[in-house]
Design a protein around this motif. Structure first.
Motif, PDB file in Angstrom:
ATOM      1  N   ILE A   1      -7.261  98.130 -46.673  1.00 28.24           N
ATOM      2  CA  ILE A   1      -9.010  98.468 -46.676  1.00 28.24           C
ATOM      3  C   ILE A   1      -9.063  99.920 -46.129  1.00 28.24           C
TER       4      ILE A   1
ATOM      5  N   HIS B 215     -14.431  95.126 -45.925  1.00 30.37           N
ATOM      6  CA  HIS B 215     -14.922  96.303 -46.891  1.00 30.37           C
ATOM      7  C   HIS B 215     -16.072  96.721 -47.190  1.00 30.37           C
TER       8      HIS B 215
ATOM      9  N   LYS C 288     -17.541 100.466 -46.411  1.00 29.62           N
ATOM     10  CA  LYS C 288     -18.285 101.043 -47.412  1.00 29.62           C
ATOM     11  C   LYS C 288     -19.508 101.420 -46.985  1.00 29.62           C
TER      12      LYS C 288
ATOM     13  N   ASP D  84      -7.860 102.015 -49.025  1.00 28.77           N
ATOM     14  CA  ASP D  84      -9.116 102.198 -50.105  1.00 28.77           C
ATOM     15  C   ASP D  84      -9.941 103.060 -49.735  1.00 28.77           C
TER      16      ASP D  84
END
Length: 363
Positions: free
Chosen positions: A118, A311, A315, A121
């Motif tokens: 994560i 996530h 975000k 990303d």
């Protein structure tokens, strides 16, 4: 190529008129003969046939000078990038409890592996809403019983991702533990001196005669400072109290986002000579402490029981901490009228030389 004064090219419309003036019959000096019969029968020489080329050369010279007056030039677009980014210290727990398994979109991985995926990303971006933090200064602090700087604050994230990829859960029992306070204090100290480190790094490069290759680093300014804390336990090691470390971060204008990794149905897979067994693990997540740390510094606390929830929390942080990149573009022009002028003068000189030598007329 572009012309600074393209309207000057309108003078080319006078070329047919100039050609007419140069080619029309004019009265010249003459020698009287009693009869032109024999002269008319004489063949016309090649020199006489080529003489109109002098007028053509003069017209070409005028056209080239008109082109030079239009000021042809070539523009090069240059840009200056000024980035007001976020300095981010990722503080990740790598204690033994992070071996507890966690769902990662249908795969079964341990918590630390899920955190690494994560975070990768978050740094580089993915196809699920994370755009990446390409213009931010990011560092990595990992901790168990002791807190370590795994990667300094850098803008070139390839190195950071390699450090993150190679980081593993502690294996020695003597190194196991959860020093949340020490990790926050270390990360806050690194962020506090981040601006000085950037200036010192630039000074060393300049003294060594090297160029600053990273354009973003040359114009980077720190807009805000953030710590992202990820842990699944409670503070049971270290010298610093987590709340005192959080207050210190607040004094230095550092915001902390804390993420608790936990699940009521957590378990660890154990390999034995008799087979594979899943052993339930207790939940030692101190959510109250993590929430207090975040609220003290102006951040928020989020709990992640699986990769999808983690996530979403990351975000949300990504959306809250925006980076402002200002790009100023300007065009630098190089004048190109010189070759046109030189060509015109060269043709004019050749025309005058030919007129006085090869194509000379008497009288």
């Amino acid at each position: 190529m572009q012309l600074y004064s393209p309207w000057v090219l309108l003078l080319l419309l006078l070329s047919p008129f100039l050609a007419y003036l140069s080619l029309r019959k004019k009265r010249h000096a003459a020698v009287r003969f009693p009869s032109l019969t024999d002269i008319r029968n004489c063949p016309v020489s090649l020199r006489l046939r080529l003489r109109p080329l002098l007028n053509v050369a003069r017209l070409i010279c005028i056209a080239l000078l008109i082109m030079a007056l239009a000021r042809p030039r070539k523009g090069t677009v240059l840009s200056e990038i000024s980035t007001e980014g976020v300095a981010i210290e990722v503080v990740a727990d790598r204690s033994g409890s992070m071996q507890t398994e966690m769902d990662y979109y249908g795969q079964t991985l341990n918590r630390f592996e899920v955190v690494k995926k994560i975070l990768a990303d978050f740094i580089s971006g993915d196809q699920k809403g994370l755009t990446g933090r390409t213009s931010d200064l990011i560092g990595l602090v990992t901790f168990a019983r002791f807190a370590d700087t795994t990667s300094p604050l850098v803008l070139s994230h390839n190195v950071l991702l390699e450090f993150l990829k190679k980081t593993e859960i502690v294996r020695l029992r003597s190194e196991d533990g959860t020093a949340i306070g020490d990790a926050i204090a270390l990360a806050a100290a690194r962020l506090k001196t981040s601006e000085e480190e950037i200036q010192e790094r630039r000074a060393r490069l300049i003294q060594a005669g090297e160029e600053i290759l990273d354009e973003q680093e040359s114009g980077f300014k720190i807009k805000s400072k953030v710590i992202i804390l990820l842990t699944d336990g409670m503070n049971n090691a270290g010298e610093y109290n987590p709340l005192q470390a959080a207050k210190l971060a607040k004094e230095w204008n550092i915001k902390i986002y804390s993420i608790g990794l936990g699940s009521t149905q957590a378990y660890t897979t154990i390999q034995t000579p008799l087979g594979t067994y899943k052993m339930p693990t207790g939940q030692n997540l101190d959510e109250r402490l993590l929430k207090t740390i975040a609220e003290t510094t102006g951040g928020f606390y989020g709990r992640a029981d699986n990769a999808k929830t983690l996530h979403e929390i990351v975000k949300k942080i990504d959306e809250l901490e925006k980076t402002e990149v200002k790009s100023i573009q300007y065009t630098q022009y190089a004048e190109l009228f010189g070759p046109w002028t030189l060509a015109a003068l060269l043709i004019l000189a050749l025309e005058m030389l030919a007129n006085c030598t090869i194509f000379r007329k008497i009288p």
